[in-house]
Write an enzyme that holds these catalytic residues in place. Sequence first.
Site, PDB file in Angstrom:
ATOM      1  N   ASP A 160      32.813 130.775  50.810  1.00  0.00           N
ATOM      2  CA  ASP A 160      33.183 132.086  50.300  1.00  0.00           C
ATOM      3  C   ASP A 160      32.613 133.149  51.242  1.00  0.00           C
ATOM      4  O   ASP A 160      31.430 133.111  51.576  1.00  0.00           O
ATOM      5  CB  ASP A 160      32.593 132.260  48.888  1.00  0.00           C
ATOM      6  CG  ASP A 160      33.518 133.002  47.958  1.00  0.00           C
ATOM      7  OD1 ASP A 160      33.968 134.089  48.349  1.00  0.00           O
ATOM      8  OD2 ASP A 160      33.765 132.511  46.837  1.00  0.00           O
ATOM      9  N   ASP A 217      36.507 137.190  49.777  1.00  0.00           N
ATOM     10  CA  ASP A 217      36.373 137.978  48.556  1.00  0.00           C
ATOM     11  C   ASP A 217      36.954 139.393  48.739  1.00  0.00           C
ATOM     12  O   ASP A 217      36.606 140.072  49.711  1.00  0.00           O
ATOM     13  CB  ASP A 217      34.871 138.076  48.250  1.00  0.00           C
ATOM     14  CG  ASP A 217      34.572 138.588  46.866  1.00  0.00           C
ATOM     15  OD1 ASP A 217      34.775 137.843  45.902  1.00  0.00           O
ATOM     16  OD2 ASP A 217      34.111 139.745  46.756  1.00  0.00           O
ATOM     17  N   GLU A 246      41.438 136.790  48.981  1.00  0.00           N
ATOM     18  CA  GLU A 246      41.537 137.265  47.603  1.00  0.00           C
ATOM     19  C   GLU A 246      41.953 138.725  47.656  1.00  0.00           C
ATOM     20  O   GLU A 246      41.277 139.551  48.274  1.00  0.00           O
ATOM     21  CB  GLU A 246      40.190 137.136  46.885  1.00  0.00           C
ATOM     22  CG  GLU A 246      40.327 137.423  45.405  1.00  0.00           C
ATOM     23  CD  GLU A 246      39.080 137.991  44.745  1.00  0.00           C
ATOM     24  OE1 GLU A 246      38.959 137.832  43.528  1.00  0.00           O
ATOM     25  OE2 GLU A 246      38.235 138.607  45.413  1.00  0.00           O
ATOM     26  N   HIS A 269      36.857 131.317  38.620  1.00  0.00           N
ATOM     27  CA  HIS A 269      35.600 131.699  37.970  1.00  0.00           C
ATOM     28  C   HIS A 269      35.669 133.095  37.358  1.00  0.00           C
ATOM     29  O   HIS A 269      34.714 133.522  36.722  1.00  0.00           O
ATOM     30  CB  HIS A 269      34.467 131.631  38.987  1.00  0.00           C
ATOM     31  CG  HIS A 269      34.638 132.628  40.092  1.00  0.00           C
ATOM     32  ND1 HIS A 269      35.644 132.537  41.027  1.00  0.00           N
ATOM     33  CD2 HIS A 269      33.966 133.761  40.388  1.00  0.00           C
ATOM     34  CE1 HIS A 269      35.568 133.561  41.854  1.00  0.00           C
ATOM     35  NE2 HIS A 269      34.556 134.327  41.488  1.00  0.00           N
ATOM     36  N   ASP A 270      36.759 133.812  37.578  1.00  0.00           N
ATOM     37  CA  ASP A 270      36.920 135.155  36.999  1.00  0.00           C
ATOM     38  C   ASP A 270      37.921 135.177  35.846  1.00  0.00           C
ATOM     39  O   ASP A 270      38.162 136.234  35.268  1.00  0.00           O
ATOM     40  CB  ASP A 270      37.425 136.133  38.077  1.00  0.00           C
ATOM     41  CG  ASP A 270      36.426 136.341  39.204  1.00  0.00           C
ATOM     42  OD1 ASP A 270      35.212 136.268  38.945  1.00  0.00           O
ATOM     43  OD2 ASP A 270      36.875 136.576  40.347  1.00  0.00           O
TER      44      ASP A 270
HETATM   45  C1  NOJ Z   1      35.783 138.824  43.301  1.00  0.00           C
HETATM   46  C2  NOJ Z   1      34.995 137.643  42.859  1.00  0.00           C
HETATM   47  O1  NOJ Z   1      35.863 136.575  42.605  1.00  0.00           O
HETATM   48  C3  NOJ Z   1      34.205 138.074  41.652  1.00  0.00           C
HETATM   49  O2  NOJ Z   1      33.582 136.999  41.003  1.00  0.00           O
HETATM   50  C4  NOJ Z   1      33.210 139.110  42.091  1.00  0.00           C
HETATM   51  O3  NOJ Z   1      32.546 139.626  40.965  1.00  0.00           O
HETATM   52  C5  NOJ Z   1      33.880 140.263  42.825  1.00  0.00           C
HETATM   53  N1  NOJ Z   1      34.887 139.829  43.749  1.00  0.00           N
HETATM   54  C6  NOJ Z   1      32.860 141.055  43.590  1.00  0.00           C
HETATM   55  O4  NOJ Z   1      32.375 140.294  44.668  1.00  0.00           O
END
Ligand code: NOJ
Length: 557
Positions: A98, A199, A256, A329-330
Amino acid sequence: MKKEWWKESVIYQIYPRSFMDSNGDGIGDLQGIISRLDYLKELGIDVVWLSPVYKSPNDDNGYDISDYQRIMSEFGTMEDWEELLDQMHKRGIKLIMDLVVNHSSDEHIWFAEARKSKDNPYRDYYIWREGQNGEEPNNWGSNFGGSAWELDKNTGEYYLHLFSKKQPDLNWENPKLRNEIYDMMTWWLEKGIDGFRMDVINFISKVDGLPNDKPKPGKKFASGSKYYRNRPRIHEYLQEMNEKALSNYDVMTVGEMPGVTPELARQYTGEDRNELNMVFQFEHVSLDNGPNGKWDFKPLDLRDLKTNLTKWQNELDEVGWNSLYFNNHDQPRSVSRFGNDSKYREKSAKMLATVLHMMKGTPYIYQGEEIGMTNVRFESIDDYKDIETLNFYKEALNDGWSKQEALESIYAKGRDNARTPMQWDSSEHGGFTEGTPWIKVNPNYKNINAAQALKDPDSVFYYYKKLIELRKQYDIIVYGKYNLILEDHPEVYVYTRSLGEQTLLILCNFYDGTPEVDIPAGFLESEHTVLIGNYEGLQGSGKISLRPYEAQVLLFK
Ligand code: NOJ
C-alpha cells in the site's frame, strides 16, 4: 487487447491488524500472515495486497505513516517482512504494498521539521496557508468530519489535512518531495515487491488557490473535492512517477480513486498513457447512499447496480482496466449489504462472487469474504475503533440524531464491519489471537469460520476457489466482451461475455424470490455446459425459474 499477468490475476487483500496474531498481543502481525500462507495458496489467489504495515501512530490504522521505510513494531520487523515476501514468492504469490502518499502522519520526521518554522527546509513538503479573518483558509471539510485545516499554533499558519488532523497532506507541487517519494518507491521495488496499491492517489494535485466550495444547506464545511480530485497536474505526476520509479520493473499498480469517471479512468489506465494499470473506483459502492452521503443509507436498487457496472464494463472495454470488488477494509460486508446474511448467507455470498468474478477486470477478495463473513452489530459505541465511525457518531449526536439512529447507520455502513478479526476456527476469538483482540470478534465466529469452510466441500471458500480456477482456464472470463441482457428486470442480473466462438451466460438472482427469466431465443437449445453454479443444474427450459439467490454460469461454444 494486450494480455497481461495482472489482468489474469485474482487479488486478496489483507488488513494486517485483523488477519492473524502470532504473539498474543491481540493485534495481527506479519508472522501471523506467514502462518496462513498455505491457506491462501489453497484458495488459489495470485497476488496479496497488504494494507499498510509501515511505522505509524495508528490514528487511522496505518494509513498515517510516520516512516515509509520501517515496519510497525506491533506487526514485527523488517526481517519478518522479508521472510513474508520470500514465503509468498516460494508459493507463487505476488505481493503489492500500500502506497499512502497523499498524506503522511504528523509524526513523520518531515512534518516534525516542517512545523518548526516557516523557513524550515521541509516546510514546503506540506500545504500551509494563513487563516482568513480568524478562520480556516477555506471551507473544505475533512473526509473524516470537521474542517480540513488545523492551526499550527507555533507558526500561526494552518496545514491542510483531507483526512484526520494527524494526516497532513503532502505538497506534490514540490519536486523535492516528489523525488523523495519516487526514491522510496524504488527502494521497495528493489526489495522485490510486485507493485503498489495507491491510496487516494487522484487527490494529490490540488487546484491553485484552493478556492472555497459551496456547502450543503445548513452545513459549515463544504466537500471541496471538486478542487482536489483528478485535478490539473495529476497525469503529469503519475507519468513522472511511472518514468522515475515504476517503469523499470514488471509490477502492477492500482490507483484508489474516489470520484473517478470512466472517461478519466481511460486516461489513468490507457495502454499508451504510462500512468497506472487499473483504477479502484467507488460508484457501485455508493449506490446505497442517500442524498446526505454514506451514513444516510438506503436499500440498493438492483437496476442502479446493473446500469452502473455495465457503464464501467462498456466504457473501459479495450481501453482501460478496472478492479472488481464489493468488499474492502472501508466497506461493510457485501453479504450483509447486498445479499442475505441469515437464511441465504452462503447462497448469496456465492451469487455475489459470481456476478463479480465473471466480469471483465481484476477481482479483489477481501479477507473473510471467501468464507462469507458478515457485518457486526456491537451494542455499545465503545466497541467501535474506527476514527471515521467515532467522528461520525459524535457529529450525528450533535446534529440531533438519537444514539440508536447513529448506531443503525454504523451497523449498515461503518468500516469496522470489515475490520473485526478474521474468523479462523471456533475457538475463543475465532482463533485470531490468544490474547485480547484489539477489536472484538464477530460473535458469529462459532458458525462462520475458515476451519469449518475447509471441511465442507460445498462451502463459500471452495466456490471462490473454483471461480479462481475458472479464470485461469478460460480466456473468455478475462478478455471476453461484456453484454447486459434483461436490463430492466428488477430482481436478476443477467449478462453474457463473448470471445471468438464462445459465449458465457451469467444468471444471478439478487433476492429470495423465484423469478422467471426469459432467456433470449436460441440460447438454451444450443449445446452448453454449466461451469459453476450455487444450485445443482438449471430449473425449467425456455423460461428458467431461478431459485433464491441462484447463480449459474453457462458456457456455449
Ligand atoms: C483510503 C483508505 O482505504 C482508507 O482506509 C483511509 O482511511 C484513507 N484512504 C486515508 O488514507
